[in-house]
Structures are given as structure tokens and as C-alpha cells.
Design a protein around this motif. Structure first.
Motif, PDB file in Angstrom:
ATOM      1  N   ASP A  12      16.930   0.378  45.406  1.00 36.16           N
ATOM      2  CA  ASP A  12      18.348   0.101  45.152  1.00 36.16           C
ATOM      3  C   ASP A  12      18.894   1.188  44.231  1.00 36.16           C
ATOM      4  OD1 ASP A  12      20.851  -0.935  44.652  1.00 36.16           O
ATOM      5  OD2 ASP A  12      20.123  -2.464  43.249  1.00 36.16           O
ATOM      6  N   LEU A  13      19.125   2.357  44.808  1.00 33.29           N
ATOM      7  CA  LEU A  13      19.612   3.478  44.012  1.00 33.29           C
ATOM      8  C   LEU A  13      20.988   3.174  43.427  1.00 33.29           C
ATOM      9  CD1 LEU A  13      18.372   6.249  46.411  1.00 33.29           C
ATOM     10  CD2 LEU A  13      17.540   5.852  44.087  1.00 33.29           C
ATOM     11  N   SER A  14      21.222   3.683  42.214  1.00 35.52           N
ATOM     12  CA  SER A  14      22.436   3.357  41.476  1.00 35.52           C
ATOM     13  C   SER A  14      22.960   4.591  40.754  1.00 35.52           C
ATOM     14  CB  SER A  14      22.137   2.268  40.435  1.00 35.52           C
ATOM     15  OG  SER A  14      21.497   1.156  41.002  1.00 35.52           O
ATOM     16  N   LYS A  20      30.744   0.171  43.087  1.00 32.85           N
ATOM     17  CA  LYS A  20      31.069   1.602  43.097  1.00 32.85           C
ATOM     18  C   LYS A  20      29.839   2.462  42.852  1.00 32.85           C
ATOM     19  CE  LYS A  20      35.897   1.616  41.506  1.00 32.85           C
ATOM     20  NZ  LYS A  20      36.778   2.007  40.369  1.00 32.85           N
ATOM     21  N   GLY A  21      28.920   1.964  42.056  1.00 30.08           N
ATOM     22  CA  GLY A  21      27.726   2.734  41.743  1.00 30.08           C
ATOM     23  C   GLY A  21      26.565   2.493  42.667  1.00 30.08           C
ATOM     24  N   LYS A  22      26.779   1.717  43.724  1.00 28.66           N
ATOM     25  CA  LYS A  22      25.675   1.298  44.595  1.00 28.66           C
ATOM     26  C   LYS A  22      25.803   1.769  46.040  1.00 28.66           C
ATOM     27  CE  LYS A  22      23.573  -1.429  41.523  1.00 28.66           C
ATOM     28  NZ  LYS A  22      22.143  -1.395  41.199  1.00 28.66           N
ATOM     29  N   CYS A  23      26.914   2.381  46.393  1.00 30.01           N
ATOM     30  CA  CYS A  23      27.228   2.541  47.813  1.00 30.01           C
ATOM     31  C   CYS A  23      27.291   3.974  48.311  1.00 30.01           C
ATOM     32  CB  CYS A  23      28.559   1.846  48.117  1.00 30.01           C
ATOM     33  SG  CYS A  23      28.490   0.049  47.905  1.00 30.01           S
ATOM     34  N   ALA A  24      26.778   4.930  47.547  1.00 25.09           N
ATOM     35  CA  ALA A  24      26.749   6.307  48.034  1.00 25.09           C
ATOM     36  C   ALA A  24      25.847   6.413  49.264  1.00 25.09           C
ATOM     37  CB  ALA A  24      26.260   7.240  46.934  1.00 25.09           C
ATOM     38  N   PRO A  25      26.110   7.381  50.146  1.00 26.40           N
ATOM     39  CA  PRO A  25      25.261   7.534  51.328  1.00 26.40           C
ATOM     40  C   PRO A  25      23.785   7.669  50.950  1.00 26.40           C
ATOM     41  CG  PRO A  25      27.207   8.913  51.513  1.00 26.40           C
ATOM     42  CD  PRO A  25      27.219   8.355  50.112  1.00 26.40           C
ATOM     43  N   GLY A  26      22.943   6.928  51.656  1.00 26.63           N
ATOM     44  CA  GLY A  26      21.504   7.005  51.438  1.00 26.63           C
ATOM     45  C   GLY A  26      21.000   6.233  50.248  1.00 26.63           C
ATOM     46  N   PHE A  27      21.847   5.401  49.638  1.00 27.46           N
ATOM     47  CA  PHE A  27      21.464   4.720  48.400  1.00 27.46           C
ATOM     48  C   PHE A  27      20.680   3.422  48.622  1.00 27.46           C
ATOM     49  CE2 PHE A  27      23.597   5.922  44.148  1.00 27.46           C
ATOM     50  CZ  PHE A  27      23.219   7.241  44.305  1.00 27.46           C
ATOM     51  N   ASN A  28      20.070   3.272  49.800  1.00 29.07           N
ATOM     52  CA  ASN A  28      19.225   2.094  50.030  1.00 29.07           C
ATOM     53  C   ASN A  28      18.072   2.446  50.968  1.00 29.07           C
ATOM     54  OD1 ASN A  28      18.191  -0.489  50.167  1.00 29.07           O
ATOM     55  ND2 ASN A  28      20.033  -1.434  50.982  1.00 29.07           N
ATOM     56  N   PRO A  29      17.176   3.367  50.564  1.00 26.83           N
ATOM     57  CA  PRO A  29      15.984   3.607  51.384  1.00 26.83           C
ATOM     58  C   PRO A  29      15.204   2.304  51.571  1.00 26.83           C
ATOM     59  CG  PRO A  29      16.217   5.301  49.704  1.00 26.83           C
ATOM     60  CD  PRO A  29      17.207   4.228  49.366  1.00 26.83           C
ATOM     61  N   THR A  30      14.837   2.026  52.824  1.00 24.51           N
ATOM     62  CA  THR A  30      14.263   0.722  53.180  1.00 24.51           C
ATOM     63  C   THR A  30      13.060   0.935  54.088  1.00 24.51           C
ATOM     64  OG1 THR A  30      16.466  -0.272  53.063  1.00 24.51           O
ATOM     65  CG2 THR A  30      14.781  -1.530  54.212  1.00 24.51           C
ATOM     66  N   GLY A  31      11.972   0.207  53.813  1.00 23.98           N
ATOM     67  CA  GLY A  31      10.793   0.303  54.645  1.00 23.98           C
ATOM     68  C   GLY A  31       9.585   0.793  53.855  1.00 23.98           C
TER      69      GLY A  31
END
Length: 286
Positions: A158-160, A175-186
Motif C-alpha cells: 500500500d504505497l503512500s 490523495k496520497g494513495k492513488c498514484a499510478p502503480g501504488f498498489n503492487p499486488t501478488g
């Protein structure tokens, strides 16, 4: 059972792991999406394997690993769900779950390169256990009902961006959580029969140096409570992703520097899988 998606972004092939083999799931489904997860994915896949209907995917080891679920309709997140993390953030443990949202297009592959947002000086890492919904959840009667609505678990970062999240947020964290690629999953979706979600070790490393080392046993609100609680306020659909919070050891604590171009982050959750991201600077052409 472990499900995955392999291949170029936007063209991933759904597979199931069978020992060292990656079996192509396309005879059963075009993707690991809500429709597949809501329709007895384990039973149907077991039957197809037994019947010899799933061929091994050639060259699987050479393919990019995508997020193990197709783009969800929602990514719902819980903040400050580990007491030690709340303390390092300067907050008391919350009396009820703190909820915020990430946009679904933040969900990317576990090893994809991440671009630090334009103007960011405080990009931070957060290893988290992700819960994938397998059955529509609305107004569940109790936490005991939650298990029937869970398709499986994933490792997530959960990149911030902490300035965007806390200083120019207007009171909302997204606002601090939704930049492109900010949720690598797997790398995998691991089905519930293989997981005790409240007894998993979580770790993170930056450039090989340890940062987070904790257990989901330290959650303030356990997984079943989170799913039940969320269902009182919104409807979770099959394929949706719920992030359950991060333990102590992030840069927000002041003990570590924030991420810079060239940094490499490794995160892992026991039995759920490991991932690695290299961080690069934003460029106008991106």
C-alpha cells in the motif's frame, strides 16, 4: 490453491499453480475476475485438473507476473490497524476501523517498476495482507459470516505519498494513495484453505535492509471483523480487494528515509508470496 496471472499488462493469462507447473485456466475462464471467483473457483479448477482439461502454459517462467486478480471494482483500505504502527504515527489505536480508498487502477503486478509521483518527497512503503472478495457482502449479520465471502488472500504494498496524504489532503487520505502503480499486488491469490489470516508474518526491506517485521496476530481489527464492518457501510463485490493495514517500520515513523529513485523494496508475507519493486523518478514523458 494458488491462482496467478502471467503476461504483459492488459494481456495476462490466468493460471493455477500445480506443484511446479502453471496450468492454463482459459478453458474455464478468460480471467481471474469477479465472475470466476464467485463460481466455486477451487471446485471447478480441481475438477478440471482431475479431468486433464488444463494444459501446462509453455514458457510460464519467462512471463511477467501480473496482479493475481483482474482490476477490481473497488479497493478498500484500513488504516492504523496495528497498534505499534498507530503509535509510530502519533495516534492512539482507533476505536473503529479507519477506512480510505485507493483507485482500482493502482493495482499492478508485484514486481512492476513504480514511478515516484511528480513532486514527491515522502513516498513510503507498507506491506499489507490483502483480502479478495469472492461473494457479494452487504449487511453481514456478524463477523462469523465473513469467511463465506472471502475468495483468498494476496500480498500487497500500500504505497503512500505522505505529504499528499496528510498535509494537502483536506482531511482525506486518498490523495496520497492513488498514484499510478501504488498498489503492487501478488504474486498469487492464495485460497482460504491454505491460510490462517491472523497468524502470518509480514516483512519489508529497502535496499536489502530490514524495515517491517510483524505478524497479522497484532491486528487491532482482524480480517473477519473488517469484512463485516465494511459490509455495514458499502457493498463488497466479487473480485474487490480489501487491504487490512500495515505494521510498524515505515518511513513515516521518522526512523528511516523515504524512498528515492533507484531504491528497491522487497515485501513478503508468509505463505502468501514475495514481491520486489524498483522505484524510478517521474519524467514528463511518462
Amino acid at each position: 490453491m494458488k491462482f496467478a496471472r502471467l503476461g504483459d499488462a492488459g494481456h495476462e493469462i490466468p493460471v493455477v499453480l500445480d506443484g511446479d507447473r502453471h496450468l492454463d485456466l482459459r478453458p474455464l475462464t478468460s480471467d481471474i475476475d469477479g465472475d470466476f471467483l464467485a463460481d466455486d473457483p477451487v471446485g471447478r479448477t480441481d475438477a478440471a485438473i482431475a479431468a486433464g482439461e488444463l494444459a501446462e502454459l509453455e514458457g510460464a517462467g519467462d512471463l511477467r507476473i501480473g496482479a493475481p486478480i483482474a482490476r477490481p471494482s473497488a479497493v478498500v483500505c484500513i488504516g492504523m490497524n496495528y497498534a505499534a504502527h498507530a503509535a509510530e504515527s502519533g495516534s492512539a489505536p482507533p476505536p473503529v476501523p479507519v477506512v480510505f480508498l485507493k483507485t482500482p487502477n493502482t493495482v499492478v503486478g508485484p514486481n512492476d517498476t513504480v514511478t515516484i509521483p511528480r513532486g514527491s518527497e515522502k513516498t513510503d512503503w507498507e506491506v499489507e495482507l490483502g483480502v479478495v472478495i469472492g461473494r457479494r457482502a452487504s449487511y453481514l449479520d456478524s463477523p462469523a459470516d465473513a469467511a463465506a465471502h472471502i475468495a483468498g488472500y494476496v500480498t500487497a504494498n500500500d504505497l503512500s505519498e505522505r505529504t499528499f496524504q496528510l498535509e494537502v489532503s483536506g482531511g482525506q487520505w486518498s490523495k496520497g494513495k492513488c498514484a499510478p502503480g501504488f498498489n503492487p499486488t501478488g504474486p498469487w491469490l492464495v485460497t482460504p484453505d491454505e491460510v490462517d489470516p491472523q497468524a502470518l508474518q509480514l516483512r519489508s526491506f529497502v535496499n536489502g535492509e530490514p524495515r517491517q517485521d510483524s505478524s497479522t496476530a497484532d491486528m487491532i481489527f482482524p480480517v473477519d471483523h473488517i469484512v463485516w464492518h465494511l459490509s455495514q457501510f458499502l457493498t463488497l463485490e466479487p473480485g474487490d480487494l480489501v487491504l487490512t493495514g500495515t505494521p510498524q517500520g515505515v518511513a513515516l515513523s521518522g526512523r528511516f528515509p523515504y524512498l528515492a529513485p533507484g531504491d528497491v523494496v522487497d515485501i513478503e508475507i508468509e505463505g502468501i508470496g514475495a514481491q520486489r519493486q524498483e522505484f524510478v523518478a517521474w519524467e514528463a514523458s511518462r
